[in-house]
Write a protein that holds these residues in place. Sequence first.
Motif, PDB file in Angstrom:
ATOM      1  N   TYR A 167      -2.194   0.552  -4.461  1.00  0.00           N
ATOM      2  CA  TYR A 167      -1.370  -0.623  -4.184  1.00  0.00           C
ATOM      3  C   TYR A 167      -0.370  -0.798  -5.322  1.00  0.00           C
TER       4      TYR A 167
ATOM      5  N   LYS B 191       0.838  -1.188   0.000  1.00  0.00           N
ATOM      6  CA  LYS B 191       0.000   0.000   0.000  1.00  0.00           C
ATOM      7  C   LYS B 191       0.879   1.248   0.000  1.00  0.00           C
TER       8      LYS B 191
ATOM      9  N   GLU C 115      -9.055  -5.849   3.475  1.00  0.00           N
ATOM     10  CA  GLU C 115      -7.659  -6.256   3.440  1.00  0.00           C
ATOM     11  C   GLU C 115      -7.433  -7.363   4.474  1.00  0.00           C
TER      12      GLU C 115
ATOM     13  N   THR D  10      -0.701  -8.681   1.351  1.00  0.00           N
ATOM     14  CA  THR D  10      -0.725  -7.250   1.688  1.00  0.00           C
ATOM     15  C   THR D  10      -0.080  -6.988   3.046  1.00  0.00           C
TER      16      THR D  10
END
Length: 381
Positions: free
Chosen positions: A148, A143, A230, A172
Amino acid sequence: MGKPYLLEEHAIFRKAFRQFLAQHAAPYFEQWEQDKQVPRSFWLEAGKHGFLCPWAAEKYGGAEADFAYSVIINEELSTIGAGIGGVGLHNDIVMPYVQDFGSEEQKQRWLPKAVSGEIISAIAMTEPGAGSDLAGVKTTAVKDGDQYIINGEKTFITNGYSADLVLVVCITDPQAQPIHKGISLIAVEAGTPGFTKGHKLRKVGQHANDTSELIFDNVVVPKENLIGQEGMGFYYLMQKLQQERLILAIGTGAEMKRMLDITVDYVKQRTAFGKPISKFQNTQFKLAEMATNITIGETFVDRLIQDHMAGKDIVTEVSMAKWWMTDLAQNVAVECMQLHGGYGYMEEYEIARRYRDIAVGSIYAGTNEIMKQIIAKNMGL
């Protein structure tokens, strides 16, 4: 044998879809096999006739159809050939993630075009070093403000070469413990800088089903492309893999019935020692055994379809169906080819293609060994 989840409207739909495939798929399928791709014109035609994502809400262009329509579509596609299974993947595996976990903006952006055939979708799970073990993925999405940055490589991606929209399984949060809590789903659209598609992979079978590598080199996408929350990607995948494996079992059942049908026709016509080989007891016993096993498998899958439509958790049973049906299909393919004799080894005969196409069933959507691990785990072992 009647199926309780199929009503008169489903029979009408099947007849219409079968006629559609007879006109728009069957005459061209061999060419698609050579091209290693189903043309976009077929997708658009299927969308125009309402055969893509029929479950979608009317406001997105769908018919809000129940799962039985998906059953029919996947059965009829499999009867033509496993090589057009990418349509079923688009309908019942990829786009449901957008439907169930996507934002309203994402649904308005992608669902209408998925229904019309303007968008072809894919899901990118497998990597060169990570297959059934989804927690082993290495593709990252870092991020950076409102976006992203994605880096990594995926492989064996069905619809990958054609795809306009790819749902990418990526990390992530590399610090998450366990690591699967750091997995997310992020949508990447074709044409995004840094996103490239490799060549169509040369597979043993299912040649019309375009499959390719996908490369992500500093691919920048807006944060709005995150599907759901997320870190929830692994859990979304676990929820949807039940339907993916059920769809595979359904299609495999239709493929087995097709192999049996063409073999029965063949043995009635082929003569040896002065009579059709269908008159030999060995031939009759082999066909009777296959017909029995296929019917038993189909009966089990029919029960799972009803349970799935009722919203039941049938992960264990679907895992059973996936490995049982795909293992059985490989045995059926071998027996049917054997009954064709030397002609079964010739490309002009459909059984040769079916023999090639069926082999991957025990590998994708989680290997059959993984299915047995899931069953054993749920048995408390």
